[in-house]
Write an enzyme that holds these catalytic residues in place. Structure first.
Site, PDB file in Angstrom:
ATOM      1  N   ASP A  88     -13.478   2.932  11.985  1.00 54.88           N
ATOM      2  CA  ASP A  88     -14.063   2.727  10.648  1.00 54.88           C
ATOM      3  C   ASP A  88     -14.488   1.269  10.490  1.00 54.88           C
ATOM      4  O   ASP A  88     -14.124   0.604   9.518  1.00 54.88           O
ATOM      5  CB  ASP A  88     -13.049   3.113   9.577  1.00 54.88           C
ATOM      6  CG  ASP A  88     -13.694   3.286   8.199  1.00 54.88           C
ATOM      7  OD1 ASP A  88     -14.939   3.357   8.135  1.00 54.88           O
ATOM      8  OD2 ASP A  88     -12.955   3.345   7.201  1.00 54.88           O
ATOM      9  N   LYS A 133       0.858  -1.189   0.000  1.00 57.76           N
ATOM     10  CA  LYS A 133       0.000   0.000   0.000  1.00 57.76           C
ATOM     11  C   LYS A 133       0.892   1.236   0.000  1.00 57.76           C
ATOM     12  O   LYS A 133       1.869   1.314   0.744  1.00 57.76           O
ATOM     13  CB  LYS A 133      -0.886  -0.013   1.251  1.00 57.76           C
ATOM     14  CG  LYS A 133      -1.857   1.152   1.371  1.00 57.76           C
ATOM     15  CD  LYS A 133      -2.728   0.953   2.610  1.00 57.76           C
ATOM     16  CE  LYS A 133      -3.741   2.074   2.764  1.00 57.76           C
ATOM     17  NZ  LYS A 133      -4.617   1.854   3.949  1.00 57.76           N
TER      18      LYS A 133
END
Length: 213
Positions: free
Chosen positions: A110, A4
């Site tokens: 989240d 990432k």
């Protein structure tokens, strides 16, 4: 593995770089079967890289949407299994201590379908601690991060949050998976959902789940 990185357009933005470093700082402290494992954090000039486990499968949102297109939803026993596994990963993160034995006070912030990964072998893993916070980190007052539909009211108001915000998100997730549709079904995205969440105006789960075992 999955690598990432920040998109080049954002690599020079100090805010995005700080968020990325925060994610690495949190994720590298976590090692649990129900959390996506992060193996390393490296810098290649202006580029920051996070090296993590690849979960071969789909996320919970993709599964729910695929079933919805067929007029079905996830069976309650499977919902219970998936959410139990997510809860185990969250509990581990919430209880994590630093090197001095002090609580890190990690809050994921989240907990949503797209962040619950399901492997084809049956593993359930919580991913994306990109907006997680630890005791030592602080947000600017009033800053809101996360998906409105899964936020606790205090998070939507930009107030300080603790592990209870994650449990709230887990409850929304449980309700949605049992009902087979979003909690705010039929409500316009964005501002209207945000306003309802800020005021704590959510549909009565008892009414929505009348047919649930």
């Amino acid at each position: 593995l999955v690598v990432k990185r920040i998109l080049p357009d954002f690599a020079e933005n100090p805010h995005f770089r700080a968020m990325f470093v925060d994610e690495a700082r949190v994720a590298l402290r976590l090692n649990h079967p129900n959390i996506v494992q992060v193996y390393g954090f490296e810098s290649d000039g202006p580029t920051l890289l996070l090296i993590m486990e690849h979960v071969d499968g789909a996320d919970l949102g993709a599964l729910a949407n695929a079933l919805a297109r067929q007029g079905e939803h996830i069976p309650p026993p499977l919902v219970a299994y998936v959410l139990r596994e997510v809860a185990r990963g969250l509990h581990y993160a919430h209880e994590r201590l630093d090197e001095h034995g002090r609580p890190l006070e990690i809050v994921h912030r989240d907990v949503s379908p797209n962040n619950v990964l399901l492997s084809y072998e049956g593993a359930v893993k919580l991913g994306d601690f990109g907006i997680a916070r630890v005791r030592s980190a602080s947000d600017a007052p009033g800053v809101v991060q996360g998906k409105f539909g899964y936020m606790a009211p205090e998070q939507a108001r930009g107030e300080a949050v603790d592990r209870r915000a994650d449990l709230y998100g887990l409850g929304v997730l449980l309700t949605e998976m049992l009902v087979g549709r979003p909690l705010f079904h039929g409500v316009a995205e964005g501002a209207e959902i945000h306003d309802r969440v800020r005021r704590g105006e959510v549909p009565d789960p008892g009414a929505l789940l009348a047919a649930a075992p």
